[in-house]
Design a protein around this motif. Structure first.
Motif, PDB file in Angstrom:
ATOM      1  N   ALA A  65      27.323 -22.165  11.066  1.00 39.42           N
ATOM      2  CA  ALA A  65      27.047 -23.084  12.084  1.00 39.42           C
ATOM      3  C   ALA A  65      25.575 -23.026  12.369  1.00 39.42           C
ATOM      4  O   ALA A  65      24.923 -23.945  12.712  1.00 39.42           O
ATOM      5  CB  ALA A  65      28.061 -23.064  13.060  1.00 39.42           C
ATOM      6  N   ARG A  66      25.166 -21.953  12.583  1.00 41.16           N
ATOM      7  CA  ARG A  66      23.645 -21.663  12.813  1.00 41.16           C
ATOM      8  C   ARG A  66      22.837 -22.245  11.925  1.00 41.16           C
ATOM      9  O   ARG A  66      21.749 -23.048  12.416  1.00 41.16           O
ATOM     10  CB  ARG A  66      23.517 -20.088  13.159  1.00 41.16           C
ATOM     11  N   VAL A  67      23.050 -21.951  10.590  1.00 43.96           N
ATOM     12  CA  VAL A  67      22.227 -22.430   9.599  1.00 43.96           C
ATOM     13  C   VAL A  67      22.212 -23.878   9.693  1.00 43.96           C
ATOM     14  O   VAL A  67      21.210 -24.778   9.515  1.00 43.96           O
ATOM     15  CB  VAL A  67      22.581 -22.075   8.283  1.00 43.96           C
ATOM     16  N   GLN A  68      23.348 -24.713   9.690  1.00 40.73           N
ATOM     17  CA  GLN A  68      23.591 -26.004  10.041  1.00 40.73           C
ATOM     18  C   GLN A  68      22.623 -26.808  11.238  1.00 40.73           C
ATOM     19  O   GLN A  68      22.005 -27.653  10.826  1.00 40.73           O
ATOM     20  CB  GLN A  68      24.951 -26.434  10.099  1.00 40.73           C
ATOM     21  N   ARG A  69      22.848 -25.998  12.420  1.00 42.84           N
ATOM     22  CA  ARG A  69      22.141 -26.410  13.585  1.00 42.84           C
ATOM     23  C   ARG A  69      20.494 -26.282  13.152  1.00 42.84           C
ATOM     24  O   ARG A  69      19.702 -27.348  13.562  1.00 42.84           O
ATOM     25  CB  ARG A  69      22.542 -25.508  14.674  1.00 42.84           C
TER      26      ARG A  69
END
Ligand SMILES: Cc1cc2nc3c(=O)[nH]c(=O)nc-3n(C[C@H](O)[C@H](O)[C@H](O)COP(=O)(O)OP(=O)(O)OC[C@H]3O[C@@H](n4cnc5c(N)ncnc54)[C@H](O)[C@@H]3O)c2cc1C
Length: 395
Positions: free
Chosen positions: A345-349
């Protein structure tokens, strides 16, 4: 000796599916990779592999095989496309390798895929079944049964859905999840590196920023070719990685760029394109004996160049969890998603955020340029510590 009773089905033999088969195989766990294609259409463009990805590939024993086809860029040079001015340099090469203990590589997706496939084929516990287009899953009984479009069947104790961005299996885990077109299109082309003018001939990743569009180029095929990717806002919703693209349409997004900045786009020919989609982070990656991995679980926009890396990281962690909870795939998958969801999720954001920054216009563009120009080279690399320092997550 293969471990008994743990046969894992893997739907999708792309980057993440093959990496998962290798990671399981190295632990003596049997897997069967069901791949829709015949492995003959491994087209696609270049892929960047940050140290987090190459560290995982090293652990899988694949790094050595792909290195002859890869390139080690010395830096990322960041330019403003409207002025042609170089704003920053992020040191890679030896600096990145010393800092993160693994190299930063660029290569053609087909070379990465071929390296993974050769490693998978060399492992006794791995079976590859090309031409198996998974259309239905039955997980009601003690086993998971996968059915192909032609009626073929495969049976295992659990199933990993590694079937990419347009996943058939995702709705089994999250029926309400739906891909949304971002309104942007990516374009790619490849050209020989001989006779390219400066700065396109440099041994670096070039990143050119502009309002509503940007351009990235880096050497592939061991340095023989230059891979060029442009992202423009606009275009249509279309599935697939290999649409034909018109140079005229592409260039119409770069009219305000300086002649030199856009000269690379004018040199390249044979443009292919693909539409960029996003998916809100999923609440879960698994249900019972079925788990998702890679783009099926968490597609990422290309602005941080982490799509392949995340899929490979997933594969390593998932195999470790399956090994740790032998005989209990649901528990193994719950642990896997607990470990992987926050990271993905962090990489997506962050990928979305970088995309917004790349495409700024007006005063915000000038402010961005100022920040980039003032940052030291060391600080520019340090900002990626959270991404590239990532270690294998223990179950
Ligand atoms: C042909 C191709 C070209 C690509 N080119 C680019 C590119 O130029 N730039 C870029 O950023 N990314 C590209 N990608 C995507 C990139 O490889 C992934 O984003 C990233 O590596 C994550 O890997 P993944 O394993 O999740 O998905 P992928 O590497 O996409 O692998 C998914 C695999 O699942 C298979 N599959 C799909 N549905 C089924 C089914 N129902 N049954 C069985 N198998 C199925 C696909 O054929 C594919 O081999 C491409 C993918 C493919 C398949």
């Amino acid at each position: 000796m293969p471990k008994q009773g743990e046969r894992v089905l893997i739907a999708g033999g792309g980057i993440g599916g093959l990496a998962a088969a290798i990671a399981l195989g190295r632990r003596g766990i049997e897997s069967e990779v069901l791949e829709r294609s015949r492995f003959t259409e491994e087209t696609g463009a270049g892929i960047q592999l940050g140290p987090n990805a190459t560290r995982a590939l090293k652990a899988l024993g694949v790094l050595e095989a792909i290195e002859p086809h890869a390139f080690r860029p010395e830096a990322i040079w960041i330019y403003d496309g409207l002025s042609g001015r170089r704003l920053a340099s992020v040191p890679l090469g030896r600096h990145a390798e010393d800092r993160y203990g693994a190299p930063y590589l660029t290569l053609h997706r087909a070379d990465l895929h071929a390296g993974l496939r050769a490693a998978a084929e060399s492992l006794g516990p791995v079976t590859l079944r090309p031409g198996f287009d998974v259309t239905a899953i039955d997980a009601q009984g003690a086993d998971v049964l996968a059915r192909g479009v032609d009626g073929s069947e495969a049976k295992g104790a659990s199933l990993i859905g590694a079937d990419g961005l347009w996943s058939t299996l995702r709705p089994l885990i999250m029926p309400e999840a739906s891909l949304r077109f971002t309104g942007a299109t990516a374009w790619r082309a490849r050209l020989p590196r001989g006779n390219l003018p400066a700065p396109f001939d440099a041994a670096v990743v070039g990143l050119w920023l502009g309002p509503r569009s940007h351009l990235v180029h880096y050497p592939v095929r061991g340095g023989d070719d230059l891979n060029v990717v442009a992202v423009t806002e606009g275009g249509a919703e279309r599935q697939g990685w290999n649409q034909s693209g018109s140079a005229e349409t592409l260039l119409s997004s770069f009219t305000r760029w300086t002649k030199d900045s856009k000269s690379l786009l004018e040199r390249a020919a044979g443009w292919r394109s693909w539409s960029l989609y996003r998916l809100t982070p999923l609440r879960r990656f698994s249900v019972g004996r079925i788990a998702l991995l890679g783009d099926a679980a968490h597609p990422v926009l290309p602005y941080l160049a982490q799509g392949a890396a995340l899929a490979i990281e997933d594969a390593v962690t998932l195999a470790a969890c399956i090994d740790a909870w032998q005989g209990d795939p649901p528990q193994a998958f719950r642990r896997y998603e607990a470990l992987r969801r926050p990271r993905a999720a962090r990489v997506q954001r962050q990928s979305r955020r970088f995309g917004r920054i790349y495409h700024l216009s007006g005063g915000l563009r000038l402010a961005r340029n100022l920040v980039l120009e003032r940052r030291s080279e060391a600080a520019a690399l340090q900002r990626f510590d959270w991404l590239y320092r990532h270690e294998d997550q223990r179950p």
